[in-house]
Write a protein that holds these residues in place. Structure first.
Motif, PDB file in Angstrom:
ATOM      1  N   TYR A  32       0.858  -1.166   0.000  1.00 28.53           N
ATOM      2  CA  TYR A  32       0.000   0.000   0.000  1.00 28.53           C
ATOM      3  C   TYR A  32       0.901   1.223   0.000  1.00 28.53           C
ATOM      4  O   TYR A  32       1.953   1.234   0.661  1.00 28.53           O
ATOM      5  CB  TYR A  32      -0.878   0.048   1.257  1.00 28.53           C
ATOM      6  N   TRP A  34       0.417   5.496   0.378  1.00 28.07           N
ATOM      7  CA  TRP A  34      -0.518   6.586   0.581  1.00 28.07           C
ATOM      8  C   TRP A  34       0.201   7.817   1.104  1.00 28.07           C
ATOM      9  O   TRP A  34       1.337   7.757   1.557  1.00 28.07           O
ATOM     10  CB  TRP A  34      -1.634   6.169   1.536  1.00 28.07           C
ATOM     11  N   ASP A  36      -0.122  11.019   3.737  1.00 25.92           N
ATOM     12  CA  ASP A  36      -0.863  11.446   4.918  1.00 25.92           C
ATOM     13  C   ASP A  36      -1.225  12.925   4.802  1.00 25.92           C
ATOM     14  O   ASP A  36      -0.919  13.585   3.812  1.00 25.92           O
ATOM     15  CB  ASP A  36      -0.090  11.138   6.203  1.00 25.92           C
ATOM     16  N   HIS A  42       3.811   7.188   2.642  1.00 30.19           N
ATOM     17  CA  HIS A  42       4.049   5.980   3.430  1.00 30.19           C
ATOM     18  C   HIS A  42       3.876   4.762   2.527  1.00 30.19           C
ATOM     19  O   HIS A  42       2.994   4.736   1.677  1.00 30.19           O
ATOM     20  CB  HIS A  42       3.050   5.878   4.582  1.00 30.19           C
ATOM     21  N   PRO A  48      -3.811   1.642   4.721  1.00 32.71           N
ATOM     22  CA  PRO A  48      -3.674   2.924   5.402  1.00 32.71           C
ATOM     23  C   PRO A  48      -4.739   3.086   6.487  1.00 32.71           C
ATOM     24  O   PRO A  48      -5.757   2.398   6.467  1.00 32.71           O
ATOM     25  CB  PRO A  48      -3.863   3.949   4.280  1.00 32.71           C
ATOM     26  N   ILE A  52      -7.503   8.250   6.230  1.00 31.44           N
ATOM     27  CA  ILE A  52      -6.883   8.641   4.962  1.00 31.44           C
ATOM     28  C   ILE A  52      -7.935   8.520   3.864  1.00 31.44           C
ATOM     29  O   ILE A  52      -8.486   7.436   3.635  1.00 31.44           O
ATOM     30  CB  ILE A  52      -5.665   7.740   4.627  1.00 31.44           C
ATOM     31  N   VAL A  57      -4.751   7.599  -1.395  1.00 34.07           N
ATOM     32  CA  VAL A  57      -4.152   6.264  -1.511  1.00 34.07           C
ATOM     33  C   VAL A  57      -3.589   6.151  -2.920  1.00 34.07           C
ATOM     34  O   VAL A  57      -4.322   6.161  -3.910  1.00 34.07           O
ATOM     35  CB  VAL A  57      -5.189   5.157  -1.236  1.00 34.07           C
TER      36      VAL A  57
END
Length: 177
Positions: A32, A34, A36, A42, A48, A52, A57
């Protein structure tokens, strides 16, 4: 300077092992990615956090498909759930073979439900027929005899006749439609 094979092996062997380990290690299956609320990116194998939004994403893992040599019982729990089987991922909408299998599975489920319903209707009709027959026998007023668990003959009295007639009427009310 003379050739020293042990020096070459001492230097080349760790490099070869490091290269082999780097090539042998594979990335995580589910990734994943994404952003923030502070704009920091991240990457994780976990989804996530719920706060979020979907627009942040950047990457989701592709759904795992069952390989040809994998046994049907080894599929993941999500893939074996009926709701998960029939949902379509956006990338699957263009796959005619997958759509055909999905429609075939839906048709099989409908056919099975129809067969179960027909079987239940047949059982209800048989119960209805038997209850009507039993009620007619009880209503005839003739003396009826049964054998009990000891093998003794027992005459059906009026109280037992009335309770069995009530039972037969109850079965007819539920099964004779």
């Amino acid at each position: 300077m003379p050739y020293a094979p042990h020096r070459f092996i001492a230097v080349a062997l760790p490099l070869a092992l490091a290269l082999l380990l780097a090539l042998a290690s594979s990335p995580a299956l589910a990734q994943y990615k994404w952003k923030d609320n502070r704009g920091q990116i991240h990457v994780s194998d976990q989804p996530p956090p719920r706060d979020i939004p979907d627009k942040d994403v950047l990457q989701r893992p592709t759904p795992r498909r069952q390989s040809a040599n994998e046994a049907p019982g080894q599929a993941s729990a999500a893939a074996s759930a009926p709701a998960a089987r029939l949902t379509m991922m956006p990338s699957d909408r263009n796959d005619p073979e997958l759509e055909e299998r999905r429609s075939r599975a839906e048709a099989e489920l409908k056919a099975q439900a129809k067969a179960d319903e027909a079987r239940a209707a047949e059982i209800r009709a048989d119960n209805c027929r038997r209850a009507r027959q039993h009620l007619a026998t009880l209503s005839a007023g003739t003396r009826l005899v049964r054998t009990n668990e000891k093998g003794e003959r027992m005459v059906i009295d009026d109280q037992l006749r009335a309770s069995e007639m009530a039972q037969a009427r109850g079965v007819m009310a539920s099964d004779c439609r």
